[in-house]
Design a protein around this motif. Structure first.
Motif, PDB file in Angstrom:
ATOM      1  N   LYS A   1       0.830  -1.215   0.000  1.00  0.00           N
ATOM      2  CA  LYS A   1       0.000   0.000   0.000  1.00  0.00           C
ATOM      3  C   LYS A   1       0.861   1.261   0.000  1.00  0.00           C
ATOM      4  O   LYS A   1       1.888   1.318   0.660  1.00  0.00           O
ATOM      5  N   LYS A   2       0.360   2.253  -0.749  1.00  0.00           N
ATOM      6  CA  LYS A   2       1.102   3.509  -0.879  1.00  0.00           C
ATOM      7  C   LYS A   2       0.508   4.582   0.029  1.00  0.00           C
ATOM      8  O   LYS A   2      -0.702   4.846  -0.023  1.00  0.00           O
ATOM      9  N   ILE A   3       1.332   5.189   0.860  1.00  0.00           N
ATOM     10  CA  ILE A   3       0.863   6.299   1.700  1.00  0.00           C
ATOM     11  C   ILE A   3       1.647   7.558   1.326  1.00  0.00           C
ATOM     12  O   ILE A   3       2.883   7.560   1.330  1.00  0.00           O
ATOM     13  N   THR A   4       0.917   8.601   0.960  1.00  0.00           N
ATOM     14  CA  THR A   4       1.562   9.852   0.564  1.00  0.00           C
ATOM     15  C   THR A   4       1.427  10.884   1.672  1.00  0.00           C
ATOM     16  O   THR A   4       0.317  11.145   2.143  1.00  0.00           O
ATOM     17  N   ILE A   5       2.542  11.409   2.096  1.00  0.00           N
ATOM     18  CA  ILE A   5       2.533  12.427   3.151  1.00  0.00           C
ATOM     19  C   ILE A   5       2.655  13.808   2.515  1.00  0.00           C
ATOM     20  O   ILE A   5       3.617  14.081   1.788  1.00  0.00           O
ATOM     21  N   ILE A   6       1.650  14.634   2.761  1.00  0.00           N
ATOM     22  CA  ILE A   6       1.601  15.960   2.136  1.00  0.00           C
ATOM     23  C   ILE A   6       2.060  17.021   3.139  1.00  0.00           C
ATOM     24  O   ILE A   6       1.544  17.089   4.254  1.00  0.00           O
ATOM     25  N   VAL A   7       3.018  17.829   2.709  1.00  0.00           N
ATOM     26  CA  VAL A   7       3.574  18.833   3.629  1.00  0.00           C
ATOM     27  C   VAL A   7       3.497  20.228   3.003  1.00  0.00           C
ATOM     28  O   VAL A   7       4.320  20.571   2.148  1.00  0.00           O
ATOM     29  N   PRO A   8       2.502  21.048   3.407  1.00  0.00           N
ATOM     30  CA  PRO A   8       2.460  22.420   2.892  1.00  0.00           C
ATOM     31  C   PRO A   8       3.595  23.233   3.521  1.00  0.00           C
ATOM     32  O   PRO A   8       3.813  23.154   4.729  1.00  0.00           O
ATOM     33  N   CYS A   9       4.342  23.957   2.691  1.00  0.00           N
ATOM     34  CA  CYS A   9       5.496  24.697   3.217  1.00  0.00           C
ATOM     35  C   CYS A   9       5.501  26.128   2.709  1.00  0.00           C
ATOM     36  O   CYS A   9       5.492  26.358   1.497  1.00  0.00           O
TER      37      CYS A   9
ATOM     38  N   LEU B   1       4.610   1.697   1.296  1.00  0.00           N
ATOM     39  CA  LEU B   1       5.450   2.496   0.412  1.00  0.00           C
ATOM     40  C   LEU B   1       5.151   3.960   0.723  1.00  0.00           C
ATOM     41  O   LEU B   1       4.035   4.431   0.456  1.00  0.00           O
ATOM     42  N   PHE B   2       6.088   4.630   1.345  1.00  0.00           N
ATOM     43  CA  PHE B   2       5.863   6.024   1.719  1.00  0.00           C
ATOM     44  C   PHE B   2       6.404   6.980   0.661  1.00  0.00           C
ATOM     45  O   PHE B   2       7.469   6.742   0.093  1.00  0.00           O
ATOM     46  N   GLN B   3       5.661   8.058   0.444  1.00  0.00           N
ATOM     47  CA  GLN B   3       6.152   9.122  -0.429  1.00  0.00           C
ATOM     48  C   GLN B   3       5.899  10.435   0.275  1.00  0.00           C
ATOM     49  O   GLN B   3       4.916  10.571   1.000  1.00  0.00           O
TER      50      GLN B   3
ATOM     51  N   ASP C   1      -2.868  11.411  -8.185  1.00  0.00           N
ATOM     52  CA  ASP C   1      -2.029  11.154  -9.367  1.00  0.00           C
ATOM     53  C   ASP C   1      -0.993  10.068  -9.078  1.00  0.00           C
ATOM     54  O   ASP C   1      -0.608   9.316  -9.976  1.00  0.00           O
ATOM     55  N   LEU C   2      -0.521  10.030  -7.846  1.00  0.00           N
ATOM     56  CA  LEU C   2       0.496   9.035  -7.474  1.00  0.00           C
ATOM     57  C   LEU C   2      -0.142   7.697  -7.095  1.00  0.00           C
ATOM     58  O   LEU C   2       0.533   6.800  -6.601  1.00  0.00           O
ATOM     59  N   ASN C   3      -1.468   7.627  -7.283  1.00  0.00           N
ATOM     60  CA  ASN C   3      -2.220   6.402  -7.012  1.00  0.00           C
ATOM     61  C   ASN C   3      -2.057   5.909  -5.564  1.00  0.00           C
ATOM     62  O   ASN C   3      -1.837   4.721  -5.324  1.00  0.00           O
ATOM     63  N   SER C   4      -2.193   6.820  -4.631  1.00  0.00           N
ATOM     64  CA  SER C   4      -1.999   6.481  -3.218  1.00  0.00           C
ATOM     65  C   SER C   4      -3.224   5.801  -2.629  1.00  0.00           C
ATOM     66  O   SER C   4      -4.353   6.079  -3.023  1.00  0.00           O
ATOM     67  N   ASP C   5      -2.990   4.911  -1.668  1.00  0.00           N
ATOM     68  CA  ASP C   5      -4.095   4.278  -0.956  1.00  0.00           C
ATOM     69  C   ASP C   5      -4.566   5.165   0.189  1.00  0.00           C
ATOM     70  O   ASP C   5      -5.697   5.054   0.654  1.00  0.00           O
ATOM     71  N   ALA C   6      -3.666   5.999   0.673  1.00  0.00           N
ATOM     72  CA  ALA C   6      -4.035   6.931   1.735  1.00  0.00           C
ATOM     73  C   ALA C   6      -3.107   8.141   1.669  1.00  0.00           C
ATOM     74  O   ALA C   6      -2.023   8.071   1.068  1.00  0.00           O
TER      75      ALA C   6
ATOM     76  N   ASP D   1      -8.260   8.015   3.662  1.00  0.00           N
ATOM     77  CA  ASP D   1      -8.068   6.943   2.689  1.00  0.00           C
ATOM     78  C   ASP D   1      -8.520   7.401   1.305  1.00  0.00           C
ATOM     79  O   ASP D   1      -9.014   8.515   1.133  1.00  0.00           O
ATOM     80  N   ARG D   2      -8.351   6.549   0.319  1.00  0.00           N
ATOM     81  CA  ARG D   2      -8.585   6.933  -1.067  1.00  0.00           C
ATOM     82  C   ARG D   2      -9.999   7.446  -1.324  1.00  0.00           C
ATOM     83  O   ARG D   2     -10.219   8.401  -2.072  1.00  0.00           O
ATOM     84  N   ASP D   3     -11.012   6.815  -0.671  1.00  0.00           N
ATOM     85  CA  ASP D   3     -12.402   7.259  -0.873  1.00  0.00           C
ATOM     86  C   ASP D   3     -12.571   8.716  -0.453  1.00  0.00           C
ATOM     87  O   ASP D   3     -13.271   9.489  -1.110  1.00  0.00           O
ATOM     88  N   VAL D   4     -11.949   9.050   0.678  1.00  0.00           N
ATOM     89  CA  VAL D   4     -12.086  10.432   1.182  1.00  0.00           C
ATOM     90  C   VAL D   4     -11.311  11.398   0.284  1.00  0.00           C
ATOM     91  O   VAL D   4     -11.772  12.510   0.018  1.00  0.00           O
ATOM     92  N   ILE D   5     -10.163  10.954  -0.225  1.00  0.00           N
ATOM     93  CA  ILE D   5      -9.387  11.809  -1.156  1.00  0.00           C
ATOM     94  C   ILE D   5     -10.260  12.118  -2.377  1.00  0.00           C
ATOM     95  O   ILE D   5     -10.412  13.272  -2.779  1.00  0.00           O
ATOM     96  N   ASP D   6     -10.871  11.062  -2.938  1.00  0.00           N
ATOM     97  CA  ASP D   6     -11.708  11.253  -4.127  1.00  0.00           C
ATOM     98  C   ASP D   6     -12.890  12.169  -3.832  1.00  0.00           C
ATOM     99  O   ASP D   6     -13.218  13.051  -4.630  1.00  0.00           O
ATOM    100  N   ALA D   7     -13.530  11.941  -2.670  1.00  0.00           N
ATOM    101  CA  ALA D   7     -14.689  12.764  -2.294  1.00  0.00           C
ATOM    102  C   ALA D   7     -14.256  14.220  -2.133  1.00  0.00           C
ATOM    103  O   ALA D   7     -14.915  15.142  -2.622  1.00  0.00           O
TER     104      ALA D   7
END
Ligand code: UDP
Ligand code: MG
Length: 307
Positions: A2-10, A33-35, A85-90, A164-170
């Motif tokens: 599973k891919k988890i993407t960590i978003i950091v506003p800077c 898999l962290f990004q 776009d990175l096809n993340s699961d969360a 998770d992905r559903d919430v990202i899409d929503a």
């Protein structure tokens, strides 16, 4: 995996970024898999060049850099689009200043595995903040619940969360120009879990929020999902009727000149207030219908077809 993407506003985070980068990597659990997606919100310091350096050295570092400062809300939106776009699961949204403790990520992932779709953090002691800021922060959640009718936004909730992905899409379905991310998460629903943490001061650098900035942000949040303008007009109507009632009680014939002129002044103020509100509403409608981009990207290492 599973891919988890960590978003950091800077935004101008050169002082704290190296500390953050070190801390966040400690949370990378080998079963995922962290990004990292850094969103540089038009920083004027060395933030972008530090991020570029990380991206050169580590393939898990992705970034988007805005053409100017568009605000944290836009940065979070860009990050979530990138997560898709990175096809993340969360995706995890976290501040760069270490005020959102990265150690909480482990617990967030445990609840994610249990099936929660939105795990968010709540800061439970604010004693290091000024009294006035704490007062407004606490009042905000009550006022927000009153106007919007959403009781599922917790007092002290911060933007730090795992979705998770559903919430990202929503979330990405919401095309509002003026955005209040916590409100959007509250509106979209899904199974939520709240995790408490103690207020921690910034690791370095300084806050980008002024009191006025926070006030405008709070107002934006309230009006995004409520009929605030209608409420205001109803209030004006109640005041108008109040004067009408006073007229009847006092008996119009006994009114003195000063009372009549006071009433006139109050009515003029109410009418001007009403007109200002209508103008504001028309601007909101115009902003939405113009459909301008919410942010502009000047540089990124994420391509739209990355999987
Ligand atoms: N931030 C941003 N754009 C802005 C302001 C802030 O991306 O216009 C980022 C900032 O770099 C940090 C996070 O949003 O990672 C929270 O900002 P800050 O610490 O200034 O807010 P506070 O914690 O004081 O509410
Ligand atoms: Mg902060």
């Amino acid at each position: 995996m599973k891919k988890i993407t960590i978003i950091v506003p800077c935004y101008n985070e050169q002082e704290v970024l190296p500390l953050f980068f070190e801390e966040i990597q400690k949370q990378f659990n080998p079963t995922y898999l962290f990004q990292l997606v850094f969103v540089d919100d038009g920083s004027k310091d060395q933030t972008l060049s530090i991020i570029r350096d990380y991206a050169k050295q580590y393939s898990f570092v992705k970034y988007i850099s805005f053409s100017r400062n568009f605000g944290k809300e836009s940065a979070m939106l860009a990050g979530l689009k990138a997560a898709k776009d990175l096809n993340s699961d969360a995706a995890i949204i976290i501040d760069a200043d270490l005020q959102h403790p990265p150690v909480l990520i482990k617990e967030m992932i445990t609840y994610f595995e249990e099936g929660y779709k939105h795990i968010y953090a709540r800061q439970n002691n604010r004693e290091k903040e000024s009294f006035i800021r704490t007062f407004f922060a606490l009042a905000f959640y009550r006022v927000y619940a009153f106007f919007t009718g959403f009781k599922n936004m917790n007092q002290g909730a911060v933007d730090f969360c795992l979705i998770d992905r559903d919430v990202i899409d929503a979330f990405l379905e919401i095309k509002d120009v003026n955005r209040f991310t916590k409100g959007i998460f509250s509106w979209v629903g899904y199974e939520k879990k709240c995790l408490d943490f103690d207020h921690t001061p910034r690791a370095a650098g300084h806050t980008k929020w002024s009191f006025w900035g926070l006030w405008k942000y709070a107002f934006l949040g309230i009006k995004q999902f409520s009929r605030f303008y209608l409420f205001l007009f109803s209030l004006l109507l109640v005041i108008g009727f109040g004067f009408f009632a006073v007229d009847i009680i006092l008996d119009i014939s006994r009114q003195t000149f000063s009372y009549v002129s006071l009433k006139l002044d109050v009515f003029i103020i109410l009418i001007l207030l009403g007109l200002r509100t209508i103008t504001k509403l028309l601007y909101d409608i115009r902003d939405q219908s113009l459909n301008r981009p919410i942010y502009l990207t000047k540089e990124s290492n994420i391509s739209h077809d990355t999987h």
